[in-house]
Structure formats: C-alpha cells, structure tokens
Design a protein around this motif. Structure first.
Motif, PDB file in Angstrom:
ATOM      1  N   LEU A 359       0.838  -1.206   0.000  1.00 30.50           N
ATOM      2  CA  LEU A 359       0.000   0.000   0.000  1.00 30.50           C
ATOM      3  C   LEU A 359       0.870   1.251   0.000  1.00 30.50           C
ATOM      4  CD1 LEU A 359      -2.797  -1.159   2.465  1.00 30.50           C
ATOM      5  CD2 LEU A 359      -3.113  -0.611   0.032  1.00 30.50           C
ATOM      6  N   VAL A 360       2.038   1.150   0.636  1.00 35.32           N
ATOM      7  CA  VAL A 360       2.984   2.275   0.635  1.00 35.32           C
ATOM      8  C   VAL A 360       3.705   2.361  -0.714  1.00 35.32           C
ATOM      9  CG1 VAL A 360       5.113   3.154   1.697  1.00 35.32           C
ATOM     10  CG2 VAL A 360       3.276   2.235   3.142  1.00 35.32           C
ATOM     11  N   ASP A 361       4.302   1.247  -1.147  1.00 38.66           N
ATOM     12  CA  ASP A 361       5.143   1.263  -2.352  1.00 38.66           C
ATOM     13  C   ASP A 361       4.342   1.401  -3.645  1.00 38.66           C
ATOM     14  OD1 ASP A 361       7.268   0.911  -0.696  1.00 38.66           O
ATOM     15  OD2 ASP A 361       7.591  -1.204  -1.181  1.00 38.66           O
ATOM     16  N   LYS A 362       3.199   0.703  -3.732  1.00 42.76           N
ATOM     17  CA  LYS A 362       2.465   0.649  -5.003  1.00 42.76           C
ATOM     18  C   LYS A 362       1.299   1.618  -5.065  1.00 42.76           C
ATOM     19  CE  LYS A 362       4.780  -2.866  -6.747  1.00 42.76           C
ATOM     20  NZ  LYS A 362       5.589  -2.699  -7.975  1.00 42.76           N
ATOM     21  N   CYS A 363       0.846   2.088  -3.896  1.00 41.95           N
ATOM     22  CA  CYS A 363      -0.356   2.928  -3.898  1.00 41.95           C
ATOM     23  C   CYS A 363      -0.113   4.312  -3.288  1.00 41.95           C
ATOM     24  CB  CYS A 363      -1.487   2.191  -3.160  1.00 41.95           C
ATOM     25  SG  CYS A 363      -3.109   2.920  -3.422  1.00 41.95           S
ATOM     26  N   GLY A 364       1.088   4.531  -2.775  1.00 42.53           N
ATOM     27  CA  GLY A 364       1.442   5.870  -2.307  1.00 42.53           C
ATOM     28  C   GLY A 364       0.923   6.248  -0.930  1.00 42.53           C
ATOM     29  N   MET A 365       0.483   5.272  -0.146  1.00 35.39           N
ATOM     30  CA  MET A 365       0.025   5.595   1.208  1.00 35.39           C
ATOM     31  C   MET A 365       1.225   5.828   2.133  1.00 35.39           C
ATOM     32  SD  MET A 365      -3.118   3.123   2.279  1.00 35.39           S
ATOM     33  CE  MET A 365      -4.614   2.962   1.294  1.00 35.39           C
ATOM     34  N   SER A 366       0.997   6.583   3.210  1.00 32.69           N
ATOM     35  CA  SER A 366       1.980   6.647   4.289  1.00 32.69           C
ATOM     36  C   SER A 366       1.767   5.407   5.162  1.00 32.69           C
ATOM     37  CB  SER A 366       1.765   7.913   5.123  1.00 32.69           C
ATOM     38  OG  SER A 366       0.516   7.832   5.784  1.00 32.69           O
ATOM     39  N   PRO A 367       2.763   5.020   5.970  1.00 32.12           N
ATOM     40  CA  PRO A 367       2.534   3.887   6.882  1.00 32.12           C
ATOM     41  C   PRO A 367       1.308   4.113   7.774  1.00 32.12           C
ATOM     42  CG  PRO A 367       4.868   4.400   6.791  1.00 32.12           C
ATOM     43  CD  PRO A 367       4.164   5.496   6.013  1.00 32.12           C
ATOM     44  N   ARG A 368       1.085   5.363   8.184  1.00 30.20           N
ATOM     45  CA  ARG A 368      -0.073   5.677   9.024  1.00 30.20           C
ATOM     46  C   ARG A 368      -1.389   5.416   8.266  1.00 30.20           C
ATOM     47  NH1 ARG A 368      -1.125   9.011  13.489  1.00 30.20           N
ATOM     48  NH2 ARG A 368       0.980   9.861  13.573  1.00 30.20           N
ATOM     49  N   GLU A 369      -1.446   5.828   7.009  1.00 29.60           N
ATOM     50  CA  GLU A 369      -2.657   5.587   6.199  1.00 29.60           C
ATOM     51  C   GLU A 369      -2.872   4.089   5.965  1.00 29.60           C
ATOM     52  OE1 GLU A 369      -3.033   9.494   3.328  1.00 29.60           O
ATOM     53  OE2 GLU A 369      -1.359   8.123   2.985  1.00 29.60           O
ATOM     54  N   ALA A 370      -1.762   3.379   5.752  1.00 31.21           N
ATOM     55  CA  ALA A 370      -1.870   1.928   5.544  1.00 31.21           C
ATOM     56  C   ALA A 370      -2.429   1.256   6.801  1.00 31.21           C
ATOM     57  CB  ALA A 370      -0.498   1.360   5.180  1.00 31.21           C
ATOM     58  N   LEU A 371      -1.936   1.697   7.972  1.00 30.03           N
ATOM     59  CA  LEU A 371      -2.455   1.133   9.224  1.00 30.03           C
ATOM     60  C   LEU A 371      -3.943   1.470   9.395  1.00 30.03           C
ATOM     61  CD1 LEU A 371      -2.054  -0.332  11.918  1.00 30.03           C
ATOM     62  CD2 LEU A 371      -1.330   1.850  12.913  1.00 30.03           C
ATOM     63  N   ALA A 372      -4.312   2.699   9.045  1.00 27.79           N
ATOM     64  CA  ALA A 372      -5.725   3.089   9.137  1.00 27.79           C
ATOM     65  C   ALA A 372      -6.603   2.205   8.253  1.00 27.79           C
ATOM     66  CB  ALA A 372      -5.892   4.560   8.756  1.00 27.79           C
ATOM     67  N   SER A 373      -6.096   1.850   7.056  1.00 29.85           N
ATOM     68  CA  SER A 373      -6.900   1.044   6.124  1.00 29.85           C
ATOM     69  C   SER A 373      -7.281  -0.303   6.736  1.00 29.85           C
ATOM     70  CB  SER A 373      -6.150   0.852   4.794  1.00 29.85           C
ATOM     71  OG  SER A 373      -5.142  -0.147   4.913  1.00 29.85           O
ATOM     72  N   ALA A 374      -6.439  -0.810   7.658  1.00 31.31           N
ATOM     73  CA  ALA A 374      -6.684  -2.126   8.275  1.00 31.31           C
ATOM     74  C   ALA A 374      -7.242  -2.017   9.691  1.00 31.31           C
ATOM     75  CB  ALA A 374      -5.390  -2.943   8.296  1.00 31.31           C
ATOM     76  N   THR A 375      -7.530  -0.769  10.121  1.00 33.78           N
ATOM     77  CA  THR A 375      -8.102  -0.611  11.475  1.00 33.78           C
ATOM     78  C   THR A 375      -9.393   0.220  11.380  1.00 33.78           C
ATOM     79  OG1 THR A 375      -6.520   1.206  11.878  1.00 33.78           O
ATOM     80  CG2 THR A 375      -5.949  -0.965  12.747  1.00 33.78           C
ATOM     81  N   THR A 376      -9.274   1.542  11.574  1.00 33.80           N
ATOM     82  CA  THR A 376     -10.492   2.374  11.616  1.00 33.80           C
ATOM     83  C   THR A 376     -11.274   2.359  10.303  1.00 33.80           C
ATOM     84  OG1 THR A 376      -9.036   4.257  11.169  1.00 33.80           O
ATOM     85  CG2 THR A 376      -9.721   3.928  13.441  1.00 33.80           C
ATOM     86  N   VAL A 377     -10.552   2.382   9.174  1.00 39.07           N
ATOM     87  CA  VAL A 377     -11.247   2.437   7.872  1.00 39.07           C
ATOM     88  C   VAL A 377     -11.995   1.124   7.612  1.00 39.07           C
ATOM     89  CG1 VAL A 377     -10.915   2.629   5.368  1.00 39.07           C
ATOM     90  CG2 VAL A 377      -9.640   4.133   6.917  1.00 39.07           C
ATOM     91  N   ALA A 378     -11.304   0.014   7.805  1.00 32.58           N
ATOM     92  CA  ALA A 378     -11.944  -1.292   7.585  1.00 32.58           C
ATOM     93  C   ALA A 378     -13.096  -1.512   8.566  1.00 32.58           C
ATOM     94  CB  ALA A 378     -10.917  -2.411   7.713  1.00 32.58           C
ATOM     95  N   ALA A 379     -12.920  -1.046   9.809  1.00 34.71           N
ATOM     96  CA  ALA A 379     -13.991  -1.192  10.806  1.00 34.71           C
ATOM     97  C   ALA A 379     -15.253  -0.459  10.343  1.00 34.71           C
ATOM     98  CB  ALA A 379     -13.523  -0.653  12.155  1.00 34.71           C
ATOM     99  N   LYS A 380     -15.045   0.713   9.757  1.00 32.70           N
ATOM    100  CA  LYS A 380     -16.191   1.494   9.275  1.00 32.70           C
ATOM    101  C   LYS A 380     -16.885   0.787   8.107  1.00 32.70           C
ATOM    102  CE  LYS A 380     -17.570   6.216   8.882  1.00 32.70           C
ATOM    103  NZ  LYS A 380     -17.355   7.493   8.243  1.00 32.70           N
ATOM    104  N   VAL A 381     -16.097   0.189   7.226  1.00 32.48           N
ATOM    105  CA  VAL A 381     -16.682  -0.560   6.099  1.00 32.48           C
ATOM    106  C   VAL A 381     -17.593  -1.667   6.632  1.00 32.48           C
ATOM    107  CG1 VAL A 381     -16.148  -2.102   4.165  1.00 32.48           C
ATOM    108  CG2 VAL A 381     -14.796  -0.019   4.503  1.00 32.48           C
TER     109      VAL A 381
END
Ligand SMILES: [Zn+2]
Length: 427
Positions: A359-381
């Motif tokens: 997610l960082v290398d291929k999609c340009g996320m920061s490590p913080r955004e990548a962590l969010a995608s698997a915690t708060t963001v995914a929880a909301k989904v």
C-alpha cells in the motif's frame, strides 16, 4: 457499511457461547508503547485492563493491578488494535491445480479453514471478511471459536460468491457426471434468478454477499477479465441483498464491470485492477470503497513462469501485472476510500501484513494511512467502528504487539509477537 445484520451462523455461535459462559476473567497488559488508533501518536508505557472480551481501561504507566487473573508483560513492545482484512478465503490454500475443486471434500475444506483461521489470527488479524468459502465451513469455524475450542479471528463471511454461467467462480470443464454434482449451485441468469440466489445465500447465513462482476485471473474458462453479469443482474443482486440488510462486495477487474457494479450501488469493489479515472470519480460520488488486494498480485507474480499456473491463467496474470497498483492509485487520487484486503488463499495465509508495504510502495500511502486502512477504515466498512479498529474502553479486546513503530515503518506489522482476539490470547 450502512448495514448490519446478525447472520444465522453468528446467532448460532452466540447461543453456543452463552452455554459455556464462565465467571469474568481479568487480564492486565503492561505495554511499552500504545497506538490506540491510527489517528493518534504512539504513547509511552501504559496499562491496559481487559475483562472478558472487552477493554475496560487504558491508563498511563505500567501500574500494579489488583485482582488480575493474568498479567502479560509487553513492556518492550508497541501495543495496537488487532488488524482487519476485508478479503480472505480461509477455506483455500494457494494452488495452480484448478481440478482440485472436483476432488476436495467439504471435510477437508473445514480443516483447511481451521488451520488458516489460526495462522491469520497469529499474524495479528483479529477480524476478517471471508468473501468466498464453503458456507458450512465458515459457520462451523465461527461456532467453534465461540465455544472457545480454539481462538481465531472474528469472521464475517459471504459463503459462495454468485457467478455467471461459465464465469469466474463457476468451476467447470470436468466429466459430465462430475459436473452434474458441481453445476448450478452458485450461478444465476436474469434478474429473477439472481434475486433468488441472493436470498438463498443470505438464508445460508451470509453477512456479506459477494458476486463476480467480471472474469477472474485464476479461473480457466472465462475468456477475459471483462464484465460478466449484466447491469440488470447486478442491480437485482444488490437491491435484493440491501433489502435484507446485507452489504455487497463485487469482484471486478475490467473497468466496465467496476463501473456497472458502482452504478448498481455495490458497497465494495474487490481488486479494481483496470479502474479508469472516470470510474474512480463515480466510486467517489457513490461512496463505493475499493479493496485493492495488492498482495494477490504480488503472489501470482512470484509463481509466474514456474509451471504453477496454466498458460491461459499466465496470460491473464501478465495483463494484470502490467498495471500493478494503478487502480489503487487512481482511487486514492479521486478520494475513494481504500480499505485493507489481501485475497489470502491466493497467497499463503499468515502473509497478510505484507499488504501494508505494498500500500505504501504501489499505492502511495503513508505507513499511518496503511495502518488506518486495516483498522479504523476497515472497521467502518464493516459498520463496526464502535467495536473494533482502535483501543479504547468498551471496545472489543482485539489487541496485538509488535517491535518498532508501525506509524513510521509499514513492515513492522509483518512480525507480530502477541495477539489477543476477543479477549482470548492466541498462542
Ligand atoms: Zn478473492
């Protein structure tokens, strides 16, 4: 995201859990550092008290605590919320042998499922969405975990994905007598049949409905990665499922299929490989979420040219690797929510956290955004952002510990030292 439902399998599991309810257990965790959520900073030492399956308190410093049944010393580690993977297949392991579909028994799938649930939990993933598996294997796993027979991740499952005849997910090409046993269980044609199959899927206990909007990379028969279901079939599946309170995930590679599923109101697009900029804008306008499953592409790339896959599959793999990460980047540029999913099962279960680096290398996320995608963001989904995805009093005791700081280093999550899933220590 907008829907929540108690699935039949989960209700049964809750019933089973109440039958074995014991007295309250208090576990105290002495943490070196805490990341309560991806929107905050990493704190210094803290003490986390867990009672049964919930976090009771988080206080600064490593405090002595009275009445603890167990004290866990993680004073040299960083403690953070359990991770969420929105796209796994616990019932399957990587295989180029497409004909296995005709020989594997349900019993074998159930045992494979149990093995992989454990590997997934040990890798720090305490909640998963299983978007393609034998529904009875998923229901049995959820029930066994609730009984406390073995710890594992919370599982939100889809059962069998809905497919078109001859499309991705419609396994075929066997002798007629074998086909007679396999055929027609998860395919539908026309709005009425697709509505009926959607209802049957939900009746089985599915808490999310998955359908194949386009062809797939690893299937033999579907000639292309293009749109499979018609617009009206997609609308039927989605409207029927939503009427039952169940969200819908669409497997989609070609842009036409992503667009059609988005316009029909799907909740999540899985893969999104050939997403165009114009369709990304539509996803943003409709609130559609992308689950890019970058690890699946890494995994199939690793096996390319080694005789693992058939030539037809290798051809499709080359097409997708030519645009590796492009759909994810376009989605982010358009402001689309990108949530974490790996397609584990295509790769070995337990490698899930490699997705963070991608997610960082291929999609340009920061490590913080990548962590969010698997915690708060995914929880909301999942419509569960008041229960999981962060560490706070009242939240589910889904807790992991790692070395280092995942807010700065996306690879730190690849080595998880300790896991608690719904209050149960995974060892
Ligand atoms: Zn998948």
């Amino acid at each position: 995201m907008k829907f929540q439902r108690i699935a039949g399998g989960i209700a049964l599991a809750a019933l089973a859990a109440s039958a074995v309810a014991a007295q309250a257990e208090k576990v105290v965790i002495l943490a070196g550092h805490v990341i309560a959520g991806p929107d905050g900073e990493r704190s210094g030492p803290a003490t986390i008290t867990v009672v049964d399956d919930k976090i009771e308190s988080i206080v600064p410093g490593n405090q002595p605590v009275d009445g603890a049944d167990k004290i866990v010393d993680l004073s040299s580690k960083t403690v953070l919320p359990g991770l969420i993977d929105l796209h796994v297949h616990l019932g399957s392991d990587p295989s180029g042998d497409w004909w296995r579909e005709a020989i594997e028994t349900d019993e074998w799938i159930t045992l494979t499922n149990a093995k992989n649930a454990r590997l997934t939990a040990k890798a720090g993933f305490t909640t998963v969405r299983d978007v393609g598996n034998d529904p009875r294997a998923s229901a049995a796993q959820v029930r066994a975990e609730a009984m406390g027979w073995f710890p594992g991740p919370r599982i939100i499952w889809a059962g069998m994905p809905l497919s078109t005849i001859g499309g991705h997910g419609d396994v075929h090409g066997f002798r007629p007598e074998v086909m007679a046993a396999l055929e027609g269980q998860n395919t539908c044609t026309g709005a009425d049949e697709c509505a009926a199959l959607t209802r049957k899927t939900v009746r089985e206990g599915a808490a999310v409905v998955k359908f194949m909007a386009t062809g797939g990379v690893l299937s033999q028969g579907d000639k292309s990665l293009g749109q499979a279901f018609t617009d009206s079939e997609m609308t039927s599946i989605i409207e029927t499922s939503h009427a039952l309170g169940v969200p819908v995930a669409a497997h989609a590679h070609a842009d036409a299929g992503i667009h059609a599923a988005t316009m029909a109101g799907v909740d999540t697009i899985e893969h999104g490989t050939f997403l165009s900029e114009a369709t990304a804008k539509e996803m943003k306008a409709h609130g559609t979420v992308l689950v890019p499953t970058l690890l699946a592409f890494k995994g199939i790339g690793e096996q390319l040219g080694k005789g693992f896959y058939t030539p037809a599959v290798e051809d499709k793999i080359r097409q997708t690797l030519g645009v590796f990460g492009q759909g994810c980047r376009r989605a982010r540029a358009a402001g689309v929510t990108v949530a974490f999913g790996t397609d584990s099962g295509v790769t070995a279960h337990g490698r899930n956290a490699e997705e963070f680096e991608l997610l960082v290398d291929k999609c340009g996320m920061s490590p913080r955004e990548a962590l969010a995608s698997a915690t708060t963001v995914a929880a909301k989904v999942l419509g569960m952002d008041q229960q999981i995805g962060r560490l706070a009093p009242g939240y589910s005791a889904d807790i992991i510990a790692v070395e280092g700081n995942p807010l700065e280093d996306a690879t730190a999550l690849q080595h998880v030292d300790w896991v608690m899933a719904q209050g149960k220590i995974v060892d």
